[in-house]
Write a protein that holds these residues in place. Structure first.
Motif, PDB file in Angstrom:
ATOM      1  N   ALA A 146      91.864   8.553-107.678  1.00 55.58           N
ATOM      2  CA  ALA A 146      90.731   9.428-107.302  1.00 55.58           C
ATOM      3  C   ALA A 146      90.945  10.074-105.933  1.00 55.58           C
ATOM      4  O   ALA A 146      90.371  11.122-105.644  1.00 55.58           O
ATOM      5  CB  ALA A 146      89.433   8.636-107.305  1.00 55.58           C
ATOM      6  N   ASP A 147      91.793   9.468-105.088  1.00 58.20           N
ATOM      7  CA  ASP A 147      92.014  10.002-103.739  1.00 58.20           C
ATOM      8  C   ASP A 147      92.992  11.174-103.712  1.00 58.20           C
ATOM      9  O   ASP A 147      93.071  11.888-102.714  1.00 58.20           O
ATOM     10  CB  ASP A 147      92.547   8.900-102.810  1.00 58.20           C
ATOM     11  CG  ASP A 147      91.485   7.858-102.501  1.00 58.20           C
ATOM     12  OD1 ASP A 147      90.292   8.197-102.572  1.00 58.20           O
ATOM     13  OD2 ASP A 147      91.857   6.710-102.202  1.00 58.20           O
ATOM     14  N   PHE A 148      93.810  11.332-104.748  1.00 61.09           N
ATOM     15  CA  PHE A 148      94.797  12.427-104.678  1.00 61.09           C
ATOM     16  C   PHE A 148      94.842  13.288-105.946  1.00 61.09           C
ATOM     17  O   PHE A 148      95.411  14.370-105.930  1.00 61.09           O
ATOM     18  CB  PHE A 148      96.200  11.868-104.342  1.00 61.09           C
ATOM     19  CG  PHE A 148      96.782  10.915-105.359  1.00 61.09           C
ATOM     20  CD1 PHE A 148      97.595  11.374-106.379  1.00 61.09           C
ATOM     21  CD2 PHE A 148      96.518   9.555-105.281  1.00 61.09           C
ATOM     22  CE1 PHE A 148      98.134  10.500-107.301  1.00 61.09           C
ATOM     23  CE2 PHE A 148      97.055   8.669-106.206  1.00 61.09           C
ATOM     24  CZ  PHE A 148      97.861   9.141-107.215  1.00 61.09           C
ATOM     25  N   LEU A 174      88.580   3.301-101.374  1.00 57.08           N
ATOM     26  CA  LEU A 174      87.307   2.729-100.918  1.00 57.08           C
ATOM     27  C   LEU A 174      86.677   1.885-102.040  1.00 57.08           C
ATOM     28  O   LEU A 174      86.197   0.766-101.806  1.00 57.08           O
ATOM     29  CB  LEU A 174      86.357   3.866-100.492  1.00 57.08           C
ATOM     30  CG  LEU A 174      84.998   3.419 -99.994  1.00 57.08           C
ATOM     31  CD1 LEU A 174      85.128   2.556 -98.735  1.00 57.08           C
ATOM     32  CD2 LEU A 174      84.103   4.634 -99.705  1.00 57.08           C
ATOM     33  N   ALA A 175      86.701   2.418-103.252  1.00 58.22           N
ATOM     34  CA  ALA A 175      86.122   1.676-104.387  1.00 58.22           C
ATOM     35  C   ALA A 175      86.892   0.375-104.620  1.00 58.22           C
ATOM     36  O   ALA A 175      86.298  -0.677-104.901  1.00 58.22           O
ATOM     37  CB  ALA A 175      86.138   2.536-105.641  1.00 58.22           C
ATOM     38  N   ASN A 178      85.954  -2.038-101.958  1.00 62.06           N
ATOM     39  CA  ASN A 178      84.606  -2.535-102.234  1.00 62.06           C
ATOM     40  C   ASN A 178      84.631  -3.612-103.327  1.00 62.06           C
ATOM     41  O   ASN A 178      83.899  -4.603-103.246  1.00 62.06           O
ATOM     42  CB  ASN A 178      83.683  -1.393-102.654  1.00 62.06           C
ATOM     43  CG  ASN A 178      83.269  -0.545-101.461  1.00 62.06           C
ATOM     44  OD1 ASN A 178      83.385  -0.977-100.310  1.00 62.06           O
ATOM     45  ND2 ASN A 178      82.812   0.666-101.717  1.00 62.06           N
ATOM     46  N   SER A 179      85.485  -3.421-104.331  1.00 57.09           N
ATOM     47  CA  SER A 179      85.593  -4.434-105.396  1.00 57.09           C
ATOM     48  C   SER A 179      86.094  -5.756-104.814  1.00 57.09           C
ATOM     49  O   SER A 179      85.621  -6.836-105.186  1.00 57.09           O
ATOM     50  CB  SER A 179      86.589  -3.981-106.481  1.00 57.09           C
ATOM     51  OG  SER A 179      86.100  -2.869-107.163  1.00 57.09           O
ATOM     52  N   LEU A 180      87.070  -5.662-103.913  1.00 57.67           N
ATOM     53  CA  LEU A 180      87.641  -6.881-103.321  1.00 57.67           C
ATOM     54  C   LEU A 180      86.608  -7.589-102.435  1.00 57.67           C
ATOM     55  O   LEU A 180      86.434  -8.808-102.530  1.00 57.67           O
ATOM     56  CB  LEU A 180      88.892  -6.533-102.512  1.00 57.67           C
ATOM     57  CG  LEU A 180      90.120  -6.174-103.362  1.00 57.67           C
ATOM     58  CD1 LEU A 180      91.133  -5.378-102.559  1.00 57.67           C
ATOM     59  CD2 LEU A 180      90.779  -7.421-103.933  1.00 57.67           C
ATOM     60  N   THR A 181      85.912  -6.820-101.621  1.00 57.02           N
ATOM     61  CA  THR A 181      84.953  -7.469-100.722  1.00 57.02           C
ATOM     62  C   THR A 181      83.745  -7.978-101.514  1.00 57.02           C
ATOM     63  O   THR A 181      83.195  -9.032-101.192  1.00 57.02           O
ATOM     64  CB  THR A 181      84.522  -6.543 -99.565  1.00 57.02           C
ATOM     65  OG1 THR A 181      84.147  -5.286-100.102  1.00 57.02           O
ATOM     66  CG2 THR A 181      85.637  -6.307 -98.580  1.00 57.02           C
TER      67      THR A 181
END
Ligand SMILES: C[S@@+](CC[C@H](N)C(=O)[O-])C[C@H]1O[C@@H](n2cnc3c(N)ncnc32)[C@H](O)[C@@H]1O
Length: 208
Positions: A146-148, A174-175, A178-181
């Motif tokens: 999604a970033d590139f 970022l997503a 967020n999944s990891l945290t």
């Protein structure tokens, strides 16, 4: 649950012959991982492909279990292992989702070039979290498409329907973080080579 097992079996011999796309970036990821590995560690690498990374890391730890969905990938990996004297390294054909691993039994888990290929990365990340001992480490390298190339989500389903590419999930760094945290990990280290399309390498730790 649908897996792309046919796709990966079919491309395994070609995958084994392919040179690493960015050797310098690969070596940096190996070096970062190695800086955390210790001789007493119990390690799992899921989606190990043809085993190149497992063969390099296994000499540094007590036990290295490497698994992959594709029996063909594992056949190639096992043939490479047979040429070595490594007796602490095993290869096994199984999807991550069906691995039966004792909770809190592992010191480190590796998932290289795989989280963007899973239907449910959150479930996979939670599964990894459960396998790890407190203080355990999760090393991952992930294409955050999604970033590139956000438009890829429009054509990816057709590509996988035609069996030209595996099923892919399109999400941002970022997503992913967020999944990891959300699962409970803290992100301890990030490495992203300069190229926009390069995979993001993350070292995530389960708190003590
Ligand atoms: C892009 S390759 C990466 C292989 C290796 N980790 C590397 O970095 O070269 C993706 C691998 O994931 C495996 N795979 C795909 N879905 C999987 C799943 N659900 N569980 C385990 N392995 C899976 C495929 O068989 C394939 O070998």
């Amino acid at each position: 649950m649908a897996y792309s097992i046919g796709f990966w079996n079919r491309i395994a011999p070609r995958y084994a012959r392919q040179p690493v796309a960015d050797q310098a970036a690969y070596e940096e990821k190996l070096a970062i991982t190695r800086s955390y590995l210790r001789p007493e560690m119990q390690v799992l690498e899921f989606a190990c492909g043809t085993g190149s990374t497992a063969l390099l890391h296994a000499p540094l730890v007590a036990r290295y279990r490497a698994t992959d969905l594709s029996p063909k990938m594992i056949e190639i990996a096992e043939a490479k292992r047979a040429q070595t004297a490594l007796d602490n390294l095993t290869f096994e054909a199984a999807p991550l989702q069906q691995l039966d691993i004792e909770p809190q039994s592992l010191d480190a888990v590796l998932g290289m070039s795989i989280l963007h290929l899973l239907d449910d990365r959150d479930a996979a990340i939670r599964q990894v979290y459960d396998m790890l001992k407190p203080g355990g480490l999760f090393f991952s390298s992930t294409a955050c498409i999604a970033d590139f190339m956000p438009w890829f989500r429009l054509i990816a389903p057709l590509g996988s329907f035609l069996r030209l590419i595996p099923r892919v999930s399109i999400f941002s760094q970022l997503a992913l973080e967020n999944s990891l945290t959300a699962a409970g990990f803290t992100i301890e280290q990030r490495f992203k080579p300069e190229s926009a399309s390069a995979s993001v390498f993350l070292v995530a730790r389960k708190p003590d």
